[in-house]
Design an enzyme around this catalytic site. Structure first.
Site, PDB file in Angstrom:
ATOM      1  N   ASP A  60      -1.684 -11.421   8.285  1.00 35.44           N
ATOM      2  CA  ASP A  60      -1.650 -12.120   9.575  1.00 35.44           C
ATOM      3  C   ASP A  60      -0.942 -13.475   9.499  1.00 35.44           C
ATOM      4  O   ASP A  60      -0.807 -14.053   8.417  1.00 35.44           O
ATOM      5  CB  ASP A  60      -3.086 -12.329  10.070  1.00 35.44           C
ATOM      6  CG  ASP A  60      -3.688 -11.027  10.549  1.00 35.44           C
ATOM      7  OD1 ASP A  60      -2.984 -10.267  11.217  1.00 35.44           O
ATOM      8  OD2 ASP A  60      -4.868 -10.774  10.237  1.00 35.44           O
ATOM      9  N   TYR A 101      -8.494  -2.918  13.800  1.00 35.20           N
ATOM     10  CA  TYR A 101      -8.007  -4.306  13.899  1.00 35.20           C
ATOM     11  C   TYR A 101      -8.725  -4.957  15.088  1.00 35.20           C
ATOM     12  O   TYR A 101      -8.998  -4.275  16.082  1.00 35.20           O
ATOM     13  CB  TYR A 101      -6.499  -4.364  14.130  1.00 35.20           C
ATOM     14  CG  TYR A 101      -5.630  -4.020  12.935  1.00 35.20           C
ATOM     15  CD1 TYR A 101      -6.176  -3.821  11.668  1.00 35.20           C
ATOM     16  CD2 TYR A 101      -4.254  -3.905  13.074  1.00 35.20           C
ATOM     17  CE1 TYR A 101      -5.372  -3.514  10.586  1.00 35.20           C
ATOM     18  CE2 TYR A 101      -3.443  -3.591  11.991  1.00 35.20           C
ATOM     19  CZ  TYR A 101      -4.007  -3.388  10.751  1.00 35.20           C
ATOM     20  OH  TYR A 101      -3.202  -3.076   9.687  1.00 35.20           O
ATOM     21  N   ASP A 161       5.963  -5.986   6.787  1.00 34.40           N
ATOM     22  CA  ASP A 161       4.592  -5.468   6.839  1.00 34.40           C
ATOM     23  C   ASP A 161       3.688  -6.462   6.113  1.00 34.40           C
ATOM     24  O   ASP A 161       3.287  -6.240   4.972  1.00 34.40           O
ATOM     25  CB  ASP A 161       4.544  -4.088   6.186  1.00 34.40           C
ATOM     26  CG  ASP A 161       3.136  -3.512   6.199  1.00 34.40           C
ATOM     27  OD1 ASP A 161       2.280  -4.024   6.947  1.00 34.40           O
ATOM     28  OD2 ASP A 161       2.900  -2.554   5.454  1.00 34.40           O
ATOM     29  N   SER A 162       3.375  -7.553   6.795  1.00 35.26           N
ATOM     30  CA  SER A 162       2.709  -8.672   6.124  1.00 35.26           C
ATOM     31  C   SER A 162       1.227  -8.740   6.479  1.00 35.26           C
ATOM     32  O   SER A 162       0.701  -7.901   7.197  1.00 35.26           O
ATOM     33  CB  SER A 162       3.376  -9.982   6.562  1.00 35.26           C
ATOM     34  OG  SER A 162       3.125 -10.227   7.917  1.00 35.26           O
ATOM     35  N   GLU A 185       6.802  -6.892  -2.772  1.00 34.90           N
ATOM     36  CA  GLU A 185       5.370  -7.145  -2.567  1.00 34.90           C
ATOM     37  C   GLU A 185       4.941  -8.231  -3.563  1.00 34.90           C
ATOM     38  O   GLU A 185       5.264  -8.146  -4.750  1.00 34.90           O
ATOM     39  CB  GLU A 185       4.597  -5.836  -2.795  1.00 34.90           C
ATOM     40  CG  GLU A 185       3.110  -5.968  -3.065  1.00 34.90           C
ATOM     41  CD  GLU A 185       2.311  -6.522  -1.879  1.00 34.90           C
ATOM     42  OE1 GLU A 185       2.437  -5.993  -0.776  1.00 34.90           O
ATOM     43  OE2 GLU A 185       1.555  -7.495  -2.100  1.00 34.90           O
ATOM     44  N   ASP A 234       7.972 -13.038  -4.406  1.00 36.85           N
ATOM     45  CA  ASP A 234       7.875 -13.716  -3.121  1.00 36.85           C
ATOM     46  C   ASP A 234       8.890 -13.113  -2.135  1.00 36.85           C
ATOM     47  O   ASP A 234      10.104 -13.169  -2.372  1.00 36.85           O
ATOM     48  CB  ASP A 234       8.176 -15.201  -3.371  1.00 36.85           C
ATOM     49  CG  ASP A 234       7.999 -16.045  -2.120  1.00 36.85           C
ATOM     50  OD1 ASP A 234       8.063 -15.499  -1.004  1.00 36.85           O
ATOM     51  OD2 ASP A 234       7.805 -17.264  -2.267  1.00 36.85           O
ATOM     52  N   GLY A 235       8.378 -12.557  -1.025  1.00 36.08           N
ATOM     53  CA  GLY A 235       9.243 -11.895  -0.050  1.00 36.08           C
ATOM     54  C   GLY A 235      10.248 -12.833   0.594  1.00 36.08           C
ATOM     55  O   GLY A 235      11.388 -12.441   0.875  1.00 36.08           O
ATOM     56  N   ASP A 292       0.825  -1.218   0.000  1.00 33.09           N
ATOM     57  CA  ASP A 292       0.000   0.000   0.000  1.00 33.09           C
ATOM     58  C   ASP A 292       0.854   1.260   0.000  1.00 33.09           C
ATOM     59  O   ASP A 292       0.367   2.353  -0.287  1.00 33.09           O
ATOM     60  CB  ASP A 292      -0.947   0.002   1.206  1.00 33.09           C
ATOM     61  CG  ASP A 292      -0.200  -0.202   2.513  1.00 33.09           C
ATOM     62  OD1 ASP A 292       0.445   0.752   2.974  1.00 33.09           O
ATOM     63  OD2 ASP A 292      -0.257  -1.317   3.071  1.00 33.09           O
TER      64      ASP A 292
HETATM   65  N1  SPM Z   1       0.588  -1.253   5.537  1.00 27.31           N
HETATM   66  C1  SPM Z   1      -0.538  -1.776   6.200  1.00 27.31           C
HETATM   67  C2  SPM Z   1      -0.633  -3.244   6.033  1.00 27.31           C
HETATM   68  C3  SPM Z   1      -1.200  -3.921   7.216  1.00 27.31           C
HETATM   69  N2  SPM Z   1      -0.530  -5.125   7.510  1.00 27.31           N
HETATM   70  C4  SPM Z   1      -0.998  -5.775   8.708  1.00 27.31           C
HETATM   71  C5  SPM Z   1      -2.383  -6.272   8.549  1.00 27.31           C
HETATM   72  C6  SPM Z   1      -2.907  -7.007   9.747  1.00 27.31           C
HETATM   73  C7  SPM Z   1      -4.368  -7.120   9.660  1.00 27.31           C
HETATM   74  N3  SPM Z   1      -4.976  -7.927  10.665  1.00 27.31           N
HETATM   75  C8  SPM Z   1      -4.823  -7.546  12.009  1.00 27.31           C
HETATM   76  C9  SPM Z   1      -5.637  -8.468  12.847  1.00 27.31           C
HETATM   77  C10 SPM Z   1      -4.969  -8.955  14.047  1.00 27.31           C
HETATM   78  N4  SPM Z   1      -4.367 -10.195  13.826  1.00 27.31           N
END
Ligand code: SPM
Length: 323
Positions: A177, A243, A174-175, A124, A155-156, A104
């Site tokens: 879950d 979240y 920055d993955s 990415e 593939d990271g 993003d």
């Molecule tokens: N740059 C923003 C990307 C967000 N990456 C993390 C996403 C996590 C989403 N789920 C959070 C829920 C808790 N496990």
């Protein structure tokens, strides 16, 4: 954001009903955040996942991958600023940074506050995430306008494995879950590759899990990192209202002992962004030096489970799954 090839089916539990998006997942059984939807802006299916963008009533535009909220315009600052500045403010004069996932562009935007950075690689997996961010989230995707950024679609895990040893001052994971496609990013071989790709005083910061949702997952993640980085592993957290549980964890690691509680760069140094020829003031919205220190303070139920001295047994915490 998307980092490895999909190995399992997408989460088909989340849905929009009667004008509300509800985020359901086996990762957080028995609870679901709901946001009122004003308008669906985009629905697509990439080679890897379902991609959804909607305008919400209260959090601005929202990006959803495989039914899981990745970011909203209103609260993305807390995640992007903390995953970036907790590690970057812990070292001096970073020059080379790798972002794994992060399609993003939000983490790239935050990296534009560091004038010493001369190379940023981002790997990415899903080009659709980058394209959708550029169309619907210009406030994040502006991070790609930085001429020191090189975007690698792929593939990271493979990218990190193939990086020359000792290359990066910081690696930010920055993955998605720790479930399905991103699972490999929470395992020892990946962190061994990360450690190899870091320079001797390099730092790493990775998405973890909320201690409220599943302290056992957090404990496992921290233990995996300790197997590779020894004592230089700290768990931190930030608040993200969209979240589940409103909290998300981050794991900070370094190859050599670093006192993460004492940032060497202050928030005062981060108010200016440089994106190519453009140089402009952009105040931080969430991170400051006091938030940095407080992010490393843990509530008692998490501290007792994650403290190294208490962390040798495999016994499940009474807080596992938040129950
Ligand atoms: N740059 C923003 C990307 C967000 N990456 C993390 C996403 C996590 C989403 N789920 C959070 C829920 C808790 N496990």
């Amino acid at each position: 954001m998307t980092t490895t090839k999909a190995t399992e089916g997408s989460n088909e539990m989340s849905r929009i009903m009667a004008g509300w998006f509800s985020e359901l997942s086996p990762m957080w059984p028995g609870e679901a955040l709901s946001l009122q939807v004003d308008k669906i802006l985009y629905e697509g299916k990439s080679e890897f996942q379902d991609v959804l963008v909607f305008e919400s009533r209260s959090y601005g535009r929202v990006l959803v991958l495989d039914g899981v909220i990745q970011l909203s315009e209103r609260d993305e600052c807390s995640y992007q600023e903390m995953i970036t500045h907790l590690p970057l403010c812990s070292i001096s004069n970073p020059r080379k940074v790798l972002v794994v996932g992060g399609g993003d562009g939000g983490v790239l935007r935050e990296l534009a506050r560091y004038p010493s950075i001369e190379q940023i690689d981002i790997c990415e997996l899903d080009k659709m995430v980058v394209d959708v961010a550029k169309e619907f989230f210009p406030g994040l995707a502006c991070g790609f306008d930085n001429p020191v950024v090189t975007l690698h679609i792929g593939d990271g895990v493979a990218f990190v494995r193939n990086a020359p040893p000792g290359t990066y001052d910081a690696i930010l994971i920055d993955s998605t879950d720790p479930d399905g496609p991103a699972l490999e990013l929470f395992e020892v071989p990946f962190y061994q590759a990360v450690a190899r790709a870091l320079r001797p005083k390099g730092v790493m910061c990775a998405l973890s899990e909320s201690p409220w949702l599943n302290i056992q997952t957090v404990k496992n993640h921290v233990n995996v990192c300790r197997q590779v980085f020894g004592k230089s592993v700290r768990f931190a957290w930030t608040t993200v209202p969209t979240y589940p549980s409103g909290v998300i964890g981050l794991v900070l690691c370094s190859k050599e002992q670093i006192d993460f509680e004492k940032p060497v760069v202050t928030d005062k140094a981060l108010g200016t962004m440089r994106l190519g020829a453009a140089c402009f003031k952009r105040p931080l919205k969430y991170y400051n030096s006091a938030m940095h220190r407080s992010a490393l303070c843990l509530p008692e139920f998490a501290r007792t489970v994650l403290d190294e001295e208490n962390n040798t047994s495999n016994g499940e915490s009474p807080m596992a799954n938040g129950h």
